[in-house]
Scaffold this motif. Sequence first.
Motif, PDB file in Angstrom:
ATOM      1  N   TYR A 145       0.740  -1.247  -0.051  1.00 27.17           N
ATOM      2  CA  TYR A 145      -0.093  -0.055  -0.050  1.00 27.17           C
ATOM      3  C   TYR A 145       0.852   1.343   0.042  1.00 27.17           C
ATOM      4  O   TYR A 145       0.418   2.238  -0.445  1.00 27.17           O
ATOM      5  CB  TYR A 145      -1.115  -0.122   1.179  1.00 27.17           C
ATOM      6  CG  TYR A 145      -0.656  -0.113   2.246  1.00 27.17           C
ATOM      7  CD1 TYR A 145      -0.170   1.130   3.146  1.00 27.17           C
ATOM      8  CD2 TYR A 145      -1.012  -1.196   3.232  1.00 27.17           C
ATOM      9  CE1 TYR A 145       0.035   1.116   4.592  1.00 27.17           C
ATOM     10  CE2 TYR A 145      -0.640  -0.952   4.685  1.00 27.17           C
ATOM     11  CZ  TYR A 145      -0.140  -0.033   5.193  1.00 27.17           C
ATOM     12  OH  TYR A 145       0.140  -0.203   6.813  1.00 27.17           O
ATOM     13  N   ASP A 146       2.041   1.161   0.277  1.00 26.14           N
ATOM     14  CA  ASP A 146       2.917   2.518   0.142  1.00 26.14           C
ATOM     15  C   ASP A 146       3.306   2.636  -1.269  1.00 26.14           C
ATOM     16  O   ASP A 146       3.050   3.895  -1.849  1.00 26.14           O
ATOM     17  CB  ASP A 146       4.278   2.067   0.915  1.00 26.14           C
ATOM     18  CG  ASP A 146       4.420   2.657   2.392  1.00 26.14           C
ATOM     19  OD1 ASP A 146       3.606   3.231   2.677  1.00 26.14           O
ATOM     20  OD2 ASP A 146       5.497   2.429   3.022  1.00 26.14           O
ATOM     21  N   CYS A 149      -0.146   4.219  -2.902  1.00 24.68           N
ATOM     22  CA  CYS A 149      -0.351   5.503  -2.424  1.00 24.68           C
ATOM     23  C   CYS A 149       0.602   6.512  -3.129  1.00 24.68           C
ATOM     24  O   CYS A 149       0.178   7.625  -3.447  1.00 24.68           O
ATOM     25  CB  CYS A 149       0.331   5.723  -0.926  1.00 24.68           C
ATOM     26  SG  CYS A 149      -1.107   5.012   0.236  1.00 24.68           S
ATOM     27  N   GLU A 153      -0.906   9.318  -5.674  1.00 27.27           N
ATOM     28  CA  GLU A 153      -0.708  10.543  -5.834  1.00 27.27           C
ATOM     29  C   GLU A 153      -0.299  11.138  -7.356  1.00 27.27           C
ATOM     30  O   GLU A 153      -0.767  12.225  -7.508  1.00 27.27           O
ATOM     31  CB  GLU A 153       0.664  10.798  -4.990  1.00 27.27           C
ATOM     32  CG  GLU A 153       0.545  10.695  -3.494  1.00 27.27           C
ATOM     33  CD  GLU A 153       1.695  11.118  -2.798  1.00 27.27           C
ATOM     34  OE1 GLU A 153       2.599  10.629  -2.859  1.00 27.27           O
ATOM     35  OE2 GLU A 153       1.575  12.062  -1.885  1.00 27.27           O
ATOM     36  N   HIS A 183      -4.364   4.427   6.676  1.00 24.40           N
ATOM     37  CA  HIS A 183      -3.271   5.159   5.818  1.00 24.40           C
ATOM     38  C   HIS A 183      -3.661   5.672   4.370  1.00 24.40           C
ATOM     39  O   HIS A 183      -3.396   6.860   3.996  1.00 24.40           O
ATOM     40  CB  HIS A 183      -2.087   4.007   5.658  1.00 24.40           C
ATOM     41  CG  HIS A 183      -0.830   4.639   5.003  1.00 24.40           C
ATOM     42  ND1 HIS A 183       0.025   5.374   5.750  1.00 24.40           N
ATOM     43  CD2 HIS A 183      -0.355   4.515   3.700  1.00 24.40           C
ATOM     44  CE1 HIS A 183       1.024   6.011   4.884  1.00 24.40           C
ATOM     45  NE2 HIS A 183       0.849   5.459   3.701  1.00 24.40           N
ATOM     46  N   LEU A 184      -4.348   4.637   3.774  1.00 22.51           N
ATOM     47  CA  LEU A 184      -5.079   4.853   2.555  1.00 22.51           C
ATOM     48  C   LEU A 184      -5.812   6.085   2.319  1.00 22.51           C
ATOM     49  O   LEU A 184      -5.789   6.903   1.357  1.00 22.51           O
ATOM     50  CB  LEU A 184      -5.807   3.602   1.878  1.00 22.51           C
ATOM     51  CG  LEU A 184      -4.603   2.303   1.703  1.00 22.51           C
ATOM     52  CD1 LEU A 184      -5.578   1.313   1.290  1.00 22.51           C
ATOM     53  CD2 LEU A 184      -3.927   2.625   0.493  1.00 22.51           C
ATOM     54  N   PHE A 187      -4.640   9.439   1.464  1.00 20.11           N
ATOM     55  CA  PHE A 187      -3.970   9.762  -0.065  1.00 20.11           C
ATOM     56  C   PHE A 187      -5.147   9.689  -1.153  1.00 20.11           C
ATOM     57  O   PHE A 187      -4.907  10.098  -2.382  1.00 20.11           O
ATOM     58  CB  PHE A 187      -3.030   8.541  -0.287  1.00 20.11           C
ATOM     59  CG  PHE A 187      -1.811   8.773   0.491  1.00 20.11           C
ATOM     60  CD1 PHE A 187      -0.822   9.400  -0.091  1.00 20.11           C
ATOM     61  CD2 PHE A 187      -1.569   8.047   1.801  1.00 20.11           C
ATOM     62  CE1 PHE A 187       0.532   9.567   0.657  1.00 20.11           C
ATOM     63  CE2 PHE A 187      -0.551   8.457   2.524  1.00 20.11           C
ATOM     64  CZ  PHE A 187       0.541   9.052   1.899  1.00 20.11           C
TER      65      PHE A 187
END
Length: 238
Positions: A145-146, A149, A153, A183-184, A187
Amino acid sequence: MTTTTATRKRKATGAASGDAAARKGPRRLLAGVSKGGCGKTFLSRSLAVCAAAMDGLDVAIADFDPQRSTVRWVSRRPADAARITVYDVDIGSEADMREILDLTAHDLIIYDPPPTIESFPEQLQRMIVASDLILVPTNDCIDDYDQACEFMEMVRSYGKPSAFVLNQIDRRATTITREAKQHLVGFGDLCPFEIPTSVDQKHAAKLGRAITEIRGATGREEVVGVWAFARTRLGMGG
């Protein structure tokens, strides 16, 4: 660019009928992320089958992956399954890119890019610009998921409608999944339906089907929910 069309075409039904979609022109959906193993091909096939089998749409998938996984998958589809057209696209071919981006012969066209899409920035840009909706699949592992993201972007810099789709979720790992969701949403938008991991995905792929075509398959209802979410975002009916 070669084309593979498998099985019968269903008649359009419901609010998102093929005739309604045709009047507005084809809708284009990009299922993309700059990392393999997050389920973009699974998502592309699943949404294509939902659109064709449930709403009677004329659906095509543009398979940009040199492994040709979806081209092979559609060749395995049985005769009683909803019709899906698959285009075998060479992403390095300008002629193929022009042809697939100019294509208007379907109600819904789904772009399934290769896992190395970051190596083709110009082609990716053109797919994003052409798309009406970008879905970014990811699982709940931070390594994945990093990356998702970062991809989101870039997508949002084009001002295109987009959303994350959580896929391959272990329902027992509730804390990990919750952390991923937290976290998601920082973004981008997050589809409210999470697709659980299941051996049924592999079984369906072997049969040339989607899990929505397998009675009692784990994740079936969640995939239907993702399609309902995407259909609304695409403006193809509620």
